[in-house]
Write an enzyme that holds these catalytic residues in place. Structure first.
Site, short mmCIF file in Angstrom:
data_model
loop_
_atom_site.label_atom_id
_atom_site.label_comp_id
_atom_site.label_asym_id
_atom_site.label_seq_id
_atom_site.Cartn_x
_atom_site.Cartn_y
_atom_site.Cartn_z
N HIS A 57 46.66 43.37 -51.80
CA HIS A 57 46.51 44.69 -52.42
C HIS A 57 47.49 44.69 -53.58
CE1 HIS A 57 45.24 45.61 -48.20
NE2 HIS A 57 44.23 46.10 -48.89
N ASP A 60 50.91 44.94 -52.31
CA ASP A 60 51.44 43.81 -51.54
C ASP A 60 52.26 42.93 -52.49
OD1 ASP A 60 50.20 44.38 -49.05
OD2 ASP A 60 48.32 43.47 -49.74
C1 3MF Z 1 39.49 47.96 -43.91
C2 3MF Z 1 39.56 46.67 -44.61
C3 3MF Z 1 40.61 46.57 -45.68
C4 3MF Z 1 40.23 45.61 -46.78
C5 3MF Z 1 41.35 45.40 -47.74
C6 3MF Z 1 41.05 44.39 -48.82
C7 3MF Z 1 42.87 47.03 -45.13
O1 3MF Z 1 38.58 47.97 -42.89
O2 3MF Z 1 38.85 45.76 -44.27
O3 3MF Z 1 41.81 46.16 -45.06
O4 3MF Z 1 39.80 44.40 -46.27
O5 3MF Z 1 41.66 46.61 -48.32
O6 3MF Z 1 39.91 44.71 -49.50
#
Ligand code: 3MF
Ligand code: MG
Length: 350
Positions: A57, A60
């Site tokens: 993200h 991150d």
């Molecule tokens: C939620 C997700 C997310 C996405 C992430 C990357 C937090 O169900 O799957 O995890 O995978 O935002 O795109």
């Protein structure tokens, strides 16, 4: 066409995970049960398990406390850390759902200033992606939906979503956008709840060839769909640019269980469609989005990733060694009972 594609070999598959997949175990009902690992240690763990890519993200890599002036410098430091560990960034995704301005889904919010922020955060994510060296911008529209159906005008929301995509496509002419669709959670009902919905939207954007999908196993299951058919449909469009493999036990909260841990046959079918369509030959990565169980001791809280990869590779072995002639024989005879037993026996190593 997809039929002529060369099949993937084991060495074509490169793996990725996100730093959130190594986590201290908090859930909505309880606090962390393990210490948070420092970021560099996460990279070391990924590398040791044979992963080549990391999912991000925006925050991150560059947490919110960095001022706009310091963001690029910080992103460069993270890129250097990746280089030092022999890892690459696979994707970068905007964290739209934790900020106060994202409470009601910033892209489809009724507030103009929330919507403006959503686009700014999207651009900021692209800036980070550029420095990290990836052209894959993943959009999980976490809160782009409603808790209360009457709270937003759906048709206007679709228009906002299209504007968001178009603005980002214009902002960076090299970026590709991968929609990661999910039918619910945290919202009751999501706009564009499935891959099919997003693909229709992709063709409405100003540059459809740069808009595709990342499909997460659990998200497809939550929509009542078969993940391997979802993969196949995106492959048919030549738009399966990422996956988040995991598993899911029925229709409940998103569990992010280890790949193949609930339904091995469903996992095999996902691997099989990837193998048959040459997934990985054009830089596509096998992404995992799995969580360690809260009960897992700290020193064993990486095994969900290691085992998911192991199960995936065992299923690649099966997909490349299974007796396709015998399989075809059952299909030709329309003996689907026989086919059923044949597949189950293969999964049991018999
Ligand atoms: C939620 C997700 C997310 C996405 C992430 C990357 C937090 O169900 O799957 O995890 O995978 O935002 O795109
Ligand atoms: Mg995911």
């Amino acid at each position: 066409m997809t039929q002529q594609t060369q099949w993937s070999r084991k060495s074509d598959f490169k793996f990725s995970a996100g730093p959130w997949n190594l986590h201290p175990g908090a859930d909505p009902f309880g606090p962390p049960v393990r210490a948070e690992r420092p970021f560099a240690e996460k990279l070391r763990v990924f590398k040791e398990m044979g992963f080549d890519y990391v999912q991000f993200h925006d925050d991150d890599a560059v947490p919110d406390e960095f001022s706009p002036a310091d963001r690029e410098k910080r992103a460069r430091e993270v890129k250097k850390l990746l280089d030092d560990h022999g890892l690459k960034a696979e994707i970068c995704a905007p964290r739209h759902w934790e900020d106060a301005r994202g409470v009601d889904g910033p892209v489809t919010s009724n507030s103009a200033s929330d919507r403006k922020w959503a686009i700014e955060r999207g651009k900021r994510t692209i800036d980070v992606a550029r420095v990290l060296g990836t052209d894959k911008f993943v959009w999980w529209p976490a809160r782009e939906g409603t808790y209360v159906r009457e709270a937003k005008q759906a048709e206007r929301s679709f228009d906002y979503m299209l504007q968001f995509l178009d603005t980002l496509l214009d902002y960076d002419k090299n970026i590709r956008i991968l929609g990661e669709m999910k039918p619910n959670e945290p919202m009751d009902l999501m706009y564009l709840p499935t891959t099919g919905h997003f693909l229709a939207m992709a063709y409405k954007t100003r540059d459809p060839k740069r808009v595709g999908v990342l499909i997460e196993t659990a998200h497809a299951i939550l929509a009542g769909l078969d993940p391997s058919d979802e993969f196949a449909y995106a492959l048919f469009h030549q738009k399966l640019w990422g996956v988040h493999l995991n598993d899911q036990n029925g229709l409940k909260y998103d569990q992010d269980k280890a790949f193949g841990s609930v339904d091995l046959r469903r996992a095999f079918n996902q691997v099989d469609v990837l193998v048959r369509n040459g997934y990985g030959k054009n830089g596509e990565v096998v992404g995992l989005d799995v969580k360690a169980m809260r009960t897992q001791p700290a020193d064993k809280s990486f095994l969900h990733l290691k085992h998911s990869k192991e199960i995936f590779l065992m299923l690649v072995d099966l997909a490349t060694s299974i007796d396709r002639k015998a399989w075809q024989g059952y299909v030709d005879a329309r003996d689907y009972e026989g086919l059923e037993l044949f597949i189950v026996k293969n999964l049991m190593g018999k």
